[in-house]
Write a protein that holds these residues in place. Structure first.
Motif, mmCIF file in Angstrom:
data_model
loop_
_atom_site.group_PDB
_atom_site.id
_atom_site.type_symbol
_atom_site.label_atom_id
_atom_site.label_comp_id
_atom_site.label_asym_id
_atom_site.label_seq_id
_atom_site.Cartn_x
_atom_site.Cartn_y
_atom_site.Cartn_z
ATOM 1 N N GLU A 83 0.896 -1.422 -0.034
ATOM 2 C CA GLU A 83 0.029 -0.111 0.060
ATOM 3 C C GLU A 83 0.992 1.250 0.118
ATOM 4 O OE1 GLU A 83 -3.975 -1.724 2.307
ATOM 5 O OE2 GLU A 83 -2.251 -0.707 3.424
ATOM 6 N N GLN A 84 2.023 1.411 0.701
ATOM 7 C CA GLN A 84 2.862 2.401 0.756
ATOM 8 C C GLN A 84 3.466 2.628 -0.704
ATOM 9 O OE1 GLN A 84 5.677 1.667 3.867
ATOM 10 N NE2 GLN A 84 4.037 2.028 5.595
ATOM 11 N N VAL A 85 4.160 1.592 -1.082
ATOM 12 C CA VAL A 85 4.545 1.584 -2.551
ATOM 13 C C VAL A 85 3.588 2.079 -3.886
ATOM 14 C CG1 VAL A 85 5.550 0.075 -4.414
ATOM 15 C CG2 VAL A 85 6.336 -0.160 -2.038
ATOM 16 N N LEU A 86 2.331 1.482 -3.533
ATOM 17 C CA LEU A 86 1.372 1.791 -4.501
ATOM 18 C C LEU A 86 1.053 3.287 -4.265
ATOM 19 C CD1 LEU A 86 -1.538 -0.903 -4.845
ATOM 20 C CD2 LEU A 86 -0.098 0.208 -6.691
ATOM 21 N N ALA A 87 0.976 3.888 -2.979
ATOM 22 C CA ALA A 87 0.688 5.206 -2.716
ATOM 23 C C ALA A 87 1.895 6.018 -3.321
ATOM 24 C CB ALA A 87 0.410 5.466 -1.289
ATOM 25 N N ASN A 88 2.916 5.651 -3.189
ATOM 26 C CA ASN A 88 4.130 6.487 -3.897
ATOM 27 C C ASN A 88 3.922 6.596 -5.360
ATOM 28 O OD1 ASN A 88 7.160 6.539 -4.906
ATOM 29 N ND2 ASN A 88 7.164 7.884 -3.162
ATOM 30 N N ILE A 89 3.512 5.479 -5.951
ATOM 31 C CA ILE A 89 3.411 5.699 -7.321
ATOM 32 C C ILE A 89 2.320 6.256 -7.802
ATOM 33 C CG2 ILE A 89 3.115 3.906 -9.471
ATOM 34 C CD1 ILE A 89 4.617 1.764 -7.783
ATOM 35 N N ASP A 91 1.056 8.964 -6.371
ATOM 36 C CA ASP A 91 1.272 10.253 -5.977
ATOM 37 C C ASP A 91 2.173 10.851 -7.231
ATOM 38 O OD1 ASP A 91 1.322 12.753 -4.341
ATOM 39 O OD2 ASP A 91 3.514 12.449 -4.321
ATOM 40 N N ARG A 92 3.184 10.112 -7.663
ATOM 41 C CA ARG A 92 4.080 10.591 -8.682
ATOM 42 C C ARG A 92 3.107 10.486 -10.178
ATOM 43 N NH1 ARG A 92 9.226 6.976 -8.747
ATOM 44 N NH2 ARG A 92 7.861 5.419 -7.821
ATOM 45 N N ASP A 93 2.234 9.534 -10.136
ATOM 46 C CA ASP A 93 1.516 9.317 -11.529
ATOM 47 C C ASP A 93 0.571 10.671 -11.691
ATOM 48 O OD1 ASP A 93 0.329 8.156 -13.768
ATOM 49 O OD2 ASP A 93 -1.415 7.324 -12.683
ATOM 50 N N ASN A 94 -0.081 10.954 -10.322
ATOM 51 C CA ASN A 94 -0.983 12.147 -10.720
ATOM 52 C C ASN A 94 -0.282 13.126 -10.741
ATOM 53 O OD1 ASN A 94 -3.313 10.483 -10.613
ATOM 54 N ND2 ASN A 94 -3.864 11.039 -8.606
ATOM 55 N N ASN A 95 0.913 13.724 -10.025
ATOM 56 C CA ASN A 95 1.410 14.976 -9.615
ATOM 57 C C ASN A 95 2.788 15.195 -10.683
ATOM 58 O OD1 ASN A 95 -0.535 15.617 -7.703
ATOM 59 N ND2 ASN A 95 0.631 14.329 -6.227
ATOM 60 N N ILE A 96 2.999 14.036 -11.310
ATOM 61 C CA ILE A 96 4.081 14.422 -12.060
ATOM 62 C C ILE A 96 3.910 13.703 -13.554
ATOM 63 C CG2 ILE A 96 6.857 13.934 -12.402
ATOM 64 C CD1 ILE A 96 7.050 13.256 -9.492
ATOM 65 N N ILE A 149 -5.576 -0.436 -12.091
ATOM 66 C CA ILE A 149 -5.594 0.990 -12.468
ATOM 67 C C ILE A 149 -4.435 1.366 -12.691
ATOM 68 C CG2 ILE A 149 -6.516 3.210 -11.627
ATOM 69 C CD1 ILE A 149 -8.747 1.836 -10.015
ATOM 70 N N GLN A 150 -3.483 1.536 -11.876
ATOM 71 C CA GLN A 150 -2.009 1.943 -12.001
ATOM 72 C C GLN A 150 -1.481 1.435 -13.251
ATOM 73 O OE1 GLN A 150 -0.721 4.455 -10.247
ATOM 74 N NE2 GLN A 150 0.466 4.429 -11.985
ATOM 75 N N SER A 151 -1.695 0.202 -13.707
ATOM 76 C CA SER A 151 -0.947 -0.370 -14.869
ATOM 77 C C SER A 151 -1.641 0.153 -15.891
ATOM 78 C CB SER A 151 -1.415 -2.056 -14.561
ATOM 79 O OG SER A 151 -0.687 -2.467 -15.739
ATOM 80 N N LYS A 152 -3.013 0.358 -15.941
ATOM 81 C CA LYS A 152 -3.637 1.067 -17.318
ATOM 82 C C LYS A 152 -3.035 2.425 -17.224
ATOM 83 C CE LYS A 152 -7.955 -1.920 -16.995
ATOM 84 N NZ LYS A 152 -9.274 -1.956 -17.107
ATOM 85 N N GLU A 156 -1.391 4.234 -20.444
ATOM 86 C CA GLU A 156 -1.743 5.428 -21.089
ATOM 87 C C GLU A 156 -0.408 6.614 -21.131
ATOM 88 O OE1 GLU A 156 -4.925 8.896 -20.322
ATOM 89 O OE2 GLU A 156 -4.948 7.300 -18.928
ATOM 90 N N ILE A 157 0.315 6.414 -19.989
ATOM 91 C CA ILE A 157 1.329 7.509 -19.868
ATOM 92 C C ILE A 157 2.386 7.034 -20.932
ATOM 93 C CG2 ILE A 157 3.339 8.021 -18.676
ATOM 94 C CD1 ILE A 157 0.673 9.424 -17.740
ATOM 95 N N ALA A 158 2.666 5.806 -21.070
ATOM 96 C CA ALA A 158 3.634 5.336 -22.440
ATOM 97 C C ALA A 158 3.155 5.850 -23.665
ATOM 98 C CB ALA A 158 3.899 3.889 -22.204
ATOM 99 N N ILE A 159 1.927 5.659 -23.872
ATOM 100 C CA ILE A 159 1.234 6.211 -25.048
ATOM 101 C C ILE A 159 1.467 7.656 -25.491
ATOM 102 C CG2 ILE A 159 -0.618 6.210 -26.572
ATOM 103 C CD1 ILE A 159 -1.633 3.817 -25.125
ATOM 104 N N LEU A 160 1.209 8.464 -24.102
ATOM 105 C CA LEU A 160 1.219 9.665 -24.117
ATOM 106 C C LEU A 160 2.851 10.105 -24.554
ATOM 107 C CD1 LEU A 160 -1.092 10.731 -21.388
ATOM 108 C CD2 LEU A 160 -1.505 10.867 -23.624
ATOM 109 N N ALA A 161 3.647 9.535 -23.901
ATOM 110 C CA ALA A 161 5.224 9.828 -24.002
ATOM 111 C C ALA A 161 5.645 9.693 -25.611
ATOM 112 C CB ALA A 161 6.024 8.981 -22.960
ATOM 113 N N ALA A 162 5.098 8.506 -26.183
ATOM 114 C CA ALA A 162 5.284 8.234 -27.467
ATOM 115 C C ALA A 162 4.786 9.529 -28.351
ATOM 116 C CB ALA A 162 4.852 6.969 -27.662
ATOM 117 N N GLU A 163 3.640 9.677 -27.918
ATOM 118 C CA GLU A 163 3.105 10.877 -28.879
ATOM 119 C C GLU A 163 3.612 12.139 -28.447
ATOM 120 O OE1 GLU A 163 -1.126 10.856 -27.690
ATOM 121 O OE2 GLU A 163 -1.512 9.099 -28.775
ATOM 122 N N LYS A 164 4.205 12.414 -27.315
ATOM 123 C CA LYS A 164 4.808 13.676 -27.183
ATOM 124 C C LYS A 164 6.005 13.551 -27.744
ATOM 125 C CE LYS A 164 5.122 17.263 -24.197
ATOM 126 N NZ LYS A 164 3.827 18.064 -23.650
#
Length: 325
Positions: A83-89, A91-96, A149-152, A156-164
């Motif tokens: 739960e701690q590791v997921l919460a950290n990921i 947080d970085r997912d949403n805010n970075i 949810i985090q995996s999906k 999505e981030i990987a696709i956005l990164a490729a598009e970026k």
């Protein structure tokens, strides 16, 4: 064996045996049995709380229960770490990550949502430790859902990164003529003096003076949409569609090195400086369009100029001099 008691009878001048009353004998028997029962009950409680009366199977089951309790504690600690590791990921997912790629953050209630509808934990009810088992199972299910949810989200981030990356490679980002090939930057974007009419008019591009035959390079990835001299004033010119609403134009060329429909990458040689069309001297007239509107190209040289070079170009581009076309 109980003692026989006697008393002295003065009438007969002899000792007579004392006969106990029946009620007293029954009372003594009752107290004896009650005391025995209490003693036996206390002894049974003591024995039941020790291993003296346990069979080998009961002892083995007790050890298994202790082991399960230990494993359950270990499982709880592992779930806390997860739960701690997921919460950290998260947080970085949403805010970075999602912030950088301009994606909406995933709501907290969506990440922490449980499972409604049918009671999926009914089979775990009715046992001694049903609540503990049910709570642990629910906790694991929520962690599993969070991971999905985090995996999906990361997909999505990987696709956005490729598009970026494709977007950054596509937009015009370098100077189309190398600095060492330039005589000078003749005219920038803005109001300038027309070389032919001497009237003040809007110059919607940048002029780079260079010798005839100087190489011209594509400023971003894209597809050549025109390579002709059929547009008034531009002479031999090339237009490259970079996608995302961006288009770059290279005018007054002496010769082409690409043809219509050809795909090009940033830095590819596309033609050579000339003075065709409405031009006073050999130079490259360069334009950048965004959504069919001509914008200042000076904002798109971050890929090829140092801060000092950009500052010098900015100084020359802002001078209201005479343009070359």
């Amino acid at each position: 064996m109980s003692k026989v008691k006697y008393y002295y009878d003065p009438d007969t001048l002899s000792y007579r045996k004392i006969e106990p009353k029946k009620s007293k004998r029954y009372r003594n028997l009752f107290f004896f049995l009650l005391g025995s029962a209490l003693f036996g009950f206390i002894g049974l409680l003591v024995l039941l709380n020790t291993d003296i009366l346990n069979t080998p199977r009961e002892l083995s089951l007790a050890r298994e229960v202790e082991n399960y309790e230990l494993q359950f504690d270990i499982l709880n600690k592992k779930m806390e770490n997860m739960e701690q590791v997921l919460a950290n990921i998260e947080d970085r997912d949403n805010n970075i990550y999602r912030l950088y790629f301009e994606a909406n953050p995933i709501p907290e209630e969506q990440r922490r949502a449980g499972f409604g509808g049918i009671n999926r934990y009914k089979s775990l009810e009715g046992f001694n430790n049903s609540k503990i088992i049910t709570d642990a199972t629910k906790r694991l299910d929520i962690i599993q859902k969070q991971m999905v949810i985090q995996s999906k989200s990361l997909d999505e981030i990987a696709i956005l990164a490729a598009e970026k990356e494709k977007f950054l490679e596509a937009i015009p980002a370098i100077q189309p003529v190398r600095n060492e090939d330039l005589k000078r930057m003749a005219s920038g974007f803005g109001w300038r003096t027309d070389p032919f009419t001497k009237a003040r008019k809007m110059h919607k591009g940048m002029d780079f003076t260079a010798p005839r035959g100087t190489p011209i390079y594509a400023s971003g990835n894209g597809v050549v949409t025109r390579a002709d001299s059929n547009s008034s004033g531009y002479g031999k010119h090339i237009r490259i569609d970079h996608g995302h609403g961006y288009l770059s134009l290279y005018a007054h060329m002496s010769k082409y090195n690409v043809s219509k429909g050809q795909k090009v990458k940033r830095g590819d040689l596309i033609g050579f400086v000339g003075s065709t069309g409405r031009s006073e001297a050999p130079h490259l007239h360069y334009e950048v369009w965004k959504d069919k509107e001509k914008i200042n190209p000076i904002n798109f040289y971050y890929g090829s100029l140092s801060p000092i070079e950009f500052e010098n170009m900015l100084k020359y581009a802002n001078q209201e001099n005479q343009s070359l076309d």
